[in-house]
Scaffold this motif. Structure first.
Motif, mmCIF file in Angstrom:
data_model
loop_
_atom_site.group_PDB
_atom_site.id
_atom_site.type_symbol
_atom_site.label_atom_id
_atom_site.label_comp_id
_atom_site.label_asym_id
_atom_site.label_seq_id
_atom_site.Cartn_x
_atom_site.Cartn_y
_atom_site.Cartn_z
ATOM 1 N N ASN A 138 0.824 -1.205 0.000
ATOM 2 C CA ASN A 138 0.000 0.000 0.000
ATOM 3 C C ASN A 138 0.861 1.259 0.000
ATOM 4 N N VAL A 139 1.896 1.272 0.843
ATOM 5 C CA VAL A 139 2.774 2.452 0.924
ATOM 6 C C VAL A 139 3.534 2.638 -0.390
ATOM 7 N N ALA A 140 4.050 1.550 -0.943
ATOM 8 C CA ALA A 140 4.824 1.630 -2.185
ATOM 9 C C ALA A 140 3.970 2.135 -3.342
ATOM 10 N N VAL A 141 2.746 1.637 -3.413
ATOM 11 C CA VAL A 141 1.855 2.046 -4.508
ATOM 12 C C VAL A 141 1.440 3.503 -4.347
ATOM 13 N N ILE A 142 1.078 3.901 -3.135
ATOM 14 C CA ILE A 142 0.680 5.296 -2.897
ATOM 15 C C ILE A 142 1.853 6.236 -3.169
ATOM 16 N N TYR A 143 3.059 5.820 -2.788
ATOM 17 C CA TYR A 143 4.252 6.634 -3.039
ATOM 18 C C TYR A 143 4.481 6.832 -4.543
ATOM 19 N N ALA A 144 4.103 5.842 -5.334
ATOM 20 C CA ALA A 144 4.307 5.924 -6.786
ATOM 21 C C ALA A 144 3.487 7.035 -7.419
ATOM 22 N N THR A 145 2.465 7.529 -6.718
ATOM 23 C CA THR A 145 1.615 8.583 -7.279
ATOM 24 C C THR A 145 2.151 9.979 -6.990
ATOM 25 N N VAL A 146 3.309 10.080 -6.352
ATOM 26 C CA VAL A 146 3.888 11.385 -5.996
ATOM 27 C C VAL A 146 4.010 12.324 -7.204
ATOM 28 N N PRO A 147 4.509 11.862 -8.372
ATOM 29 C CA PRO A 147 4.625 12.796 -9.513
ATOM 30 C C PRO A 147 3.293 13.409 -9.929
ATOM 31 N N PHE A 148 2.210 12.648 -9.801
ATOM 32 C CA PHE A 148 0.903 13.178 -10.185
ATOM 33 C C PHE A 148 0.400 14.190 -9.163
ATOM 34 N N ALA A 149 0.661 13.928 -7.881
ATOM 35 C CA ALA A 149 0.307 14.896 -6.846
ATOM 36 C C ALA A 149 1.131 16.170 -7.014
ATOM 37 N N ALA A 150 2.400 16.010 -7.422
ATOM 38 C CA ALA A 150 3.253 17.167 -7.664
ATOM 39 C C ALA A 150 2.708 18.015 -8.818
ATOM 40 N N ALA A 151 2.204 17.345 -9.850
ATOM 41 C CA ALA A 151 1.619 18.069 -10.986
ATOM 42 C C ALA A 151 0.395 18.871 -10.536
ATOM 43 N N LEU A 152 -0.408 18.280 -9.640
ATOM 44 C CA LEU A 152 -1.572 18.989 -9.104
ATOM 45 C C LEU A 152 -1.143 20.202 -8.296
ATOM 46 N N LEU A 153 -0.126 20.044 -7.452
ATOM 47 C CA LEU A 153 0.353 21.159 -6.640
ATOM 48 C C LEU A 153 0.978 22.250 -7.504
ATOM 49 N N GLU A 154 1.657 21.858 -8.582
ATOM 50 C CA GLU A 154 2.221 22.854 -9.501
ATOM 51 C C GLU A 154 1.115 23.667 -10.155
ATOM 52 N N TRP A 155 0.017 23.015 -10.451
ATOM 53 C CA TRP A 155 -1.125 23.727 -11.040
ATOM 54 C C TRP A 155 -1.722 24.699 -10.028
#
Length: 292
Positions: free
Chosen positions: A102-119
């Motif tokens: 669960n932690v590894a998979v959720i961590y893999a979404t970091v680039p997408f969360a970063a894209a949201l924060l950049e927006w």
């Protein structure tokens, strides 16, 4: 011809370094769960050893530089370090409270969360493929977290989500504070955990078994950071992102081999969705980079 051979050798070296870093990173979950000490004790030892090795690497990297090494972080550097410390603490705590998968998979979404924060923070337009991959990933994460409702793993999944956003914010701040020495900020982040952790735990009150594992954890963390840094200097960001996605299945495999940890079916379903989205996005970036 010699130049082509050199380029090929450099690419192989870069790929090897990044792959080696993903193996070292993938051990985090196994080591965290294998260590009997609490989260703060793990954070203290990982922070101390990580800070020492990363600072040593920083000075070694700048050993031939004619200009004096800038050691001042300023408020931007310390803000970056503080965010990194909180994200690292949540990373360790999440492994203690839920499945490694669960932690590894959720961590893999970091680039997408970063894209949201950049927006949100920079008003930077999000590419359509990123939006698609992020939506699929979010669906996968919701499946995983939703399955934990009413179970002891729910809090761990929630902490993992906080960890994911913390790391995403760290990535965005690196871009905003582009002139801040990132390697030193990373070392300061690790050292902050070492200093603050002494107020919450007695890091010396550990068994020999835990002491050895804590040392291994700190070394693997620093080595992973150094290998990844050196590897990404040689290959493209697209190649690094594609290779880095292998950390998810590796972490799950390590947990199965060393901990006999088998997460529920919903974790596999959500994990497959996230991994497919991450791989599709990474392959697309890689193909676009090669076509330029």
């Amino acid at each position: 011809m010699p130049d082509q051979l050199t380029d090929k050798s450099n690419q192989i070296l870069g790929i090897s370094l990044v792959l080696a870093s993903t193996v070292a990173f993938s051990l985090s979950g196994v080591l965290t769960k294998a260590i009997e000490s609490d989260t703060w004790t793990i954070a203290v030892w990982r922070g101390l050893l990580g800070a020492i090795l990363i600072v040593g690497y920083f000075f070694w990297q700048n050993r031939t530089s004619a200009a004096p090494t800038e050691l001042r972080l300023g408020w931007r550097g310390w803000l970056l370090a503080s965010v990194g410390s909180l994200a690292s603490l949540a990373f360790i705590a999440a492994f203690k409270m839920t499945y490694v998968a669960n932690v590894a998979v959720i961590y893999a979404t970091v680039p997408f969360a970063a894209a949201l924060l950049e927006w949100i923070l920079l008003r930077q337009k999000v590419r359509r493929p990123t939006m698609i991959a992020a939506t699929i990933s979010l669906t996968g994460v919701l499946i995983m977290v939703g399955a934990g409702v009413g179970s002891v793993n729910l809090l761990g999944d929630f902490v993992a989500v906080l960890m994911m956003f913390g790391n995403a914010l760290y990535m965005v701040l690196i871009r905003i504070f582009s002139k801040t020495p990132v390697v030193l900020a990373g070392a300061a982040s690790a050292f902050l955990l070492f200093v603050i952790g002494w107020y919450f735990t007695d890091p010396l009150a550990v068994s020999l078994h835990d002491g050895l594992l804590l040392t291994l954890f700190g070394l693997s963390f620093a080595i992973a950071v150094i290998l990844w840094t050196e590897g990404t200097r040689i290959i493209t960001a697209a190649e690094s992102g594609l290779l880095g996605s292998s950390e998810v299945p590796l972490a799950i495999f390590m947990a199965w081999v060393f901990l006999a940890e088998v997460p529920p079916l919903t974790s596999f379903v959500g994990g497959v969705l996230v991994l497919c989205a991450v791989l599709w996005h990474a392959v697309r970036d890689y193909q676009q980079a090669k076509s330029v």
